[in-house]
Design a protein around this motif. Structure first.
Motif, PDB file in Angstrom:
ATOM      1  N   THR A  10     -29.568  16.701 -27.617  1.00 25.68           N
ATOM      2  CA  THR A  10     -30.581  15.676 -28.335  1.00 25.68           C
ATOM      3  C   THR A  10     -32.827  16.180 -27.646  1.00 25.68           C
ATOM      4  O   THR A  10     -32.616  16.558 -26.496  1.00 25.68           O
ATOM      5  CB  THR A  10     -29.620  14.593 -27.175  1.00 25.68           C
ATOM      6  OG1 THR A  10     -29.686  14.365 -26.036  1.00 25.68           O
ATOM      7  CG2 THR A  10     -28.099  13.960 -27.459  1.00 25.68           C
ATOM      8  N   ARG A  11     -32.849  15.624 -28.692  1.00 24.67           N
ATOM      9  CA  ARG A  11     -34.518  15.028 -28.803  1.00 24.67           C
ATOM     10  C   ARG A  11     -34.891  14.379 -27.486  1.00 24.67           C
ATOM     11  O   ARG A  11     -33.797  13.056 -27.802  1.00 24.67           O
ATOM     12  CB  ARG A  11     -34.228  15.181 -29.730  1.00 24.67           C
ATOM     13  CG  ARG A  11     -35.110  16.578 -30.484  1.00 24.67           C
ATOM     14  CD  ARG A  11     -35.819  16.351 -32.270  1.00 24.67           C
ATOM     15  NE  ARG A  11     -34.973  14.850 -32.853  1.00 24.67           N
ATOM     16  CZ  ARG A  11     -35.009  14.540 -34.129  1.00 24.67           C
ATOM     17  NH1 ARG A  11     -36.038  15.033 -34.352  1.00 24.67           N
ATOM     18  NH2 ARG A  11     -34.321  14.220 -34.806  1.00 24.67           N
ATOM     19  N   GLU A  25     -26.055  13.503 -31.723  1.00 24.21           N
ATOM     20  CA  GLU A  25     -28.177  13.328 -32.157  1.00 24.21           C
ATOM     21  C   GLU A  25     -27.109  13.371 -33.764  1.00 24.21           C
ATOM     22  O   GLU A  25     -27.145  14.847 -34.150  1.00 24.21           O
ATOM     23  CB  GLU A  25     -28.941  14.105 -32.137  1.00 24.21           C
ATOM     24  CG  GLU A  25     -30.382  13.500 -32.389  1.00 24.21           C
ATOM     25  CD  GLU A  25     -31.447  14.306 -31.801  1.00 24.21           C
ATOM     26  OE1 GLU A  25     -31.954  14.836 -32.356  1.00 24.21           O
ATOM     27  OE2 GLU A  25     -31.007  14.908 -30.405  1.00 24.21           O
ATOM     28  N   SER A  26     -28.071  12.913 -34.355  1.00 23.96           N
ATOM     29  CA  SER A  26     -28.713  12.843 -36.450  1.00 23.96           C
ATOM     30  C   SER A  26     -29.565  13.176 -36.532  1.00 23.96           C
ATOM     31  O   SER A  26     -30.524  13.321 -35.566  1.00 23.96           O
ATOM     32  CB  SER A  26     -27.747  11.672 -37.053  1.00 23.96           C
ATOM     33  OG  SER A  26     -28.589  10.696 -36.954  1.00 23.96           O
ATOM     34  N   GLU A  27     -29.954  12.693 -37.590  1.00 26.81           N
ATOM     35  CA  GLU A  27     -31.597  13.571 -37.781  1.00 26.81           C
ATOM     36  C   GLU A  27     -32.585  11.892 -36.982  1.00 26.81           C
ATOM     37  O   GLU A  27     -33.817  12.633 -36.791  1.00 26.81           O
ATOM     38  CB  GLU A  27     -31.901  13.655 -39.092  1.00 26.81           C
ATOM     39  CG  GLU A  27     -31.060  14.985 -39.941  1.00 26.81           C
ATOM     40  CD  GLU A  27     -31.457  15.178 -41.187  1.00 26.81           C
ATOM     41  OE1 GLU A  27     -31.798  14.098 -42.143  1.00 26.81           O
ATOM     42  OE2 GLU A  27     -30.908  15.516 -42.428  1.00 26.81           O
ATOM     43  N   ASP A  28     -31.888  11.316 -37.732  1.00 28.23           N
ATOM     44  CA  ASP A  28     -32.674  10.110 -37.221  1.00 28.23           C
ATOM     45  C   ASP A  28     -32.143   9.445 -36.341  1.00 28.23           C
ATOM     46  O   ASP A  28     -33.132   8.667 -35.873  1.00 28.23           O
ATOM     47  CB  ASP A  28     -33.148   8.627 -38.741  1.00 28.23           C
ATOM     48  CG  ASP A  28     -32.022   8.631 -39.289  1.00 28.23           C
ATOM     49  OD1 ASP A  28     -30.163   8.923 -38.195  1.00 28.23           O
ATOM     50  OD2 ASP A  28     -31.481   7.986 -40.405  1.00 28.23           O
TER      51      ASP A  28
END
Length: 425
Positions: free
Chosen positions: A305-306, A342-345
């Motif tokens: 996860t960012r 986590e996904s793209e947004d």
């Protein structure tokens, strides 16, 4: 609307009215001259003179109508029906004056023709006044319905206006009144619900604060009376006092946090941090508690996860509330699973337990402050403050981050809370 704004609107409306009046007088004069030229072929001098007289009659009619309207506004001597009839009379007078002008300019031959035209004009004037009065009366009757409904709204009757036929301005006004009535009814219902919630809040605060205070008072009285004198007994009493003081402190913090959320004054101190780090710290802190309760506590992080701009302290509190709630409602031998993905947004968090579950009728209320289902009122010795604010605070913190919360549950099977937070760059 301010007085200055209203004054500007009135000035603009008056200017537009005069421009429109000048355009109408010019158009009417031009059309009349064109018809006179086509039908009568008068000399150029007579045509010009006719145009001057017609334009002058039109200007006088408009000026007279304006002066009469201003006088009636200031004196308030006539209602809308009277004003409409007066305008009709002015129009008829203008028509008769025009006929006299035509007779003077010899466009009408003979007294007989003049008398016939005057009779017809008088008939038209009477019919015009009658029809104007009739149409105005119908409009006023509809306006009376709207006016009565507005007065009912002022007195608290929020039923609104009955369905009104038509698509004119009065019908639009009636629909606006209906919309206002609906919104006032919704506001009243919200106010009633808020008052009920306030009463419940006061009762809940009184109960939840009284319980630890009563325990502390009883323990202090026991120590003061010398009920225990050995070190082990006194330590046990002091542990009880410290536990209830911590409980009171958590409840007061929750109330303060909730007050900030309700007032829209919750200020996030954002920093670049990964949600998995926040969740990992909370799970590590909660694991000893889970072990003491005989529960299995798992953490699963899907992918890397960012870091995102998050308020770490606030989100740690939100995650703690969810995890504490799961531990409290899961019997010994059960499992609490925490997952981060986590996904793209956005980044998501799920807290699932194998506990008692939530009844379908109760599920919509789990985010309501101080709400506790009957099964949830029976607290064990898990250290819960039992105030019923944790989930409401969690929802407020997540929504302050622009995220959403959700819950699914099946009685006697388990409950899953879901948090989704957008990744802010």
């Amino acid at each position: 609307m301010s007085h200055e704004t209203l004054r500007r609107l009135v000035i603009r409306s008056s200017a537009q009215w005069w421009v429109a009046s000048a355009a109408v007088v010019s158009l009417a004069t031009g059309v009349a001259l064109l018809l006179a030229q086509v039908l009568l072929h008068p000399p150029a001098g007579d045509l010009i003179e006719l145009g001057v007289y017609l334009a002058l009659a039109g200007v006088l009619a408009v000026a007279g109508c304006w002066a009469a309207a201003r006088w009636m506004e200031r004196r308030s001597v006539l209602g809308l029906r009277g004003q409409a009839i007066l305008v009709a009379l002015l129009g008829s007078a203008t028509s008769i004056a025009t006929i006299l002008i035509l007779a003077e300019l010899m466009f009408i031959s003979g007294d007989h023709d003049l008398q016939v035209l005057l009779a017809v004009s008088t008939f038209s004037a009477v019919m015009s006044v009658f029809l104007t009065s009739w149409v105005t009366s119908r409009t006023l009757a509809r306006l009376f319905v709207v006016t009565r409904s507005i007065r009912d709204l002022a007195e608290g009757n929020l039923e609104g206006v009955t369905s009104m036929r038509g698509s004119d301005e009065v019908a639009a006004l009636a629909e606006d009144v209906n919309t206002l009535a609906r919104r006032l009814a919704e506001a009243r219902a919200e106010r009633v619900a808020l008052d009920a919630e306030r009463r419940e809040l006061t009762a809940a605060i009184s109960h939840d604060l009284r319980t630890p205070l009563s325990t502390i008072r009883a323990v202090v009285d026991a120590l003061d009376d010398g009920v225990v004198s050995d070190a082990v007994g006194m330590k046990r009493y002091f542990v009880t006092i410290r536990r209830d003081v911590d409980r009171l402190n958590r409840m007061i913090d929750d109330l303060f946090e909730l007050a900030q959320i309700d007032a829209g004054a919750l200020r996030l101190q954002r920093d670049r941090v990964a949600l998995r780090e926040i969740v990992g710290d909370v799970v590590s802190a909660m694991r000893p508690r889970a072990e003491r309760a005989g529960l299995t506590l798992d953490l699963d992080v899907t992918g890397e996860t960012r870091p995102a701009l998050l308020d770490g302290d606030r989100l740690e509190r939100a995650v703690s509330n969810l995890l504490r709630n799961a531990l409290e409602h899961t019997p010994p031998g059960g499992r609490v699973s925490v997952s981060v993905a986590e996904s793209e947004d956005h980044v998501s968090l799920e807290v699932a337990d194998t506990g008692e579950g939530i009844e379908p009728a109760v599920l919509p209320h789990v985010w309501t402050r101080f709400y506790r289902a009957e099964r949830s009122r029976m607290r064990g010795d898990t250290g819960s403050d039992g105030a019923g604010l944790g989930l409401a605070i969690t929802k407020g913190i997540v929504e302050a981050h622009g995220g959403t919360v959700g819950v699914t549950s099946q009685p006697d099977v388990g409950t899953t809370f879901t948090v989704r937070i957008p990744i802010s760059e």
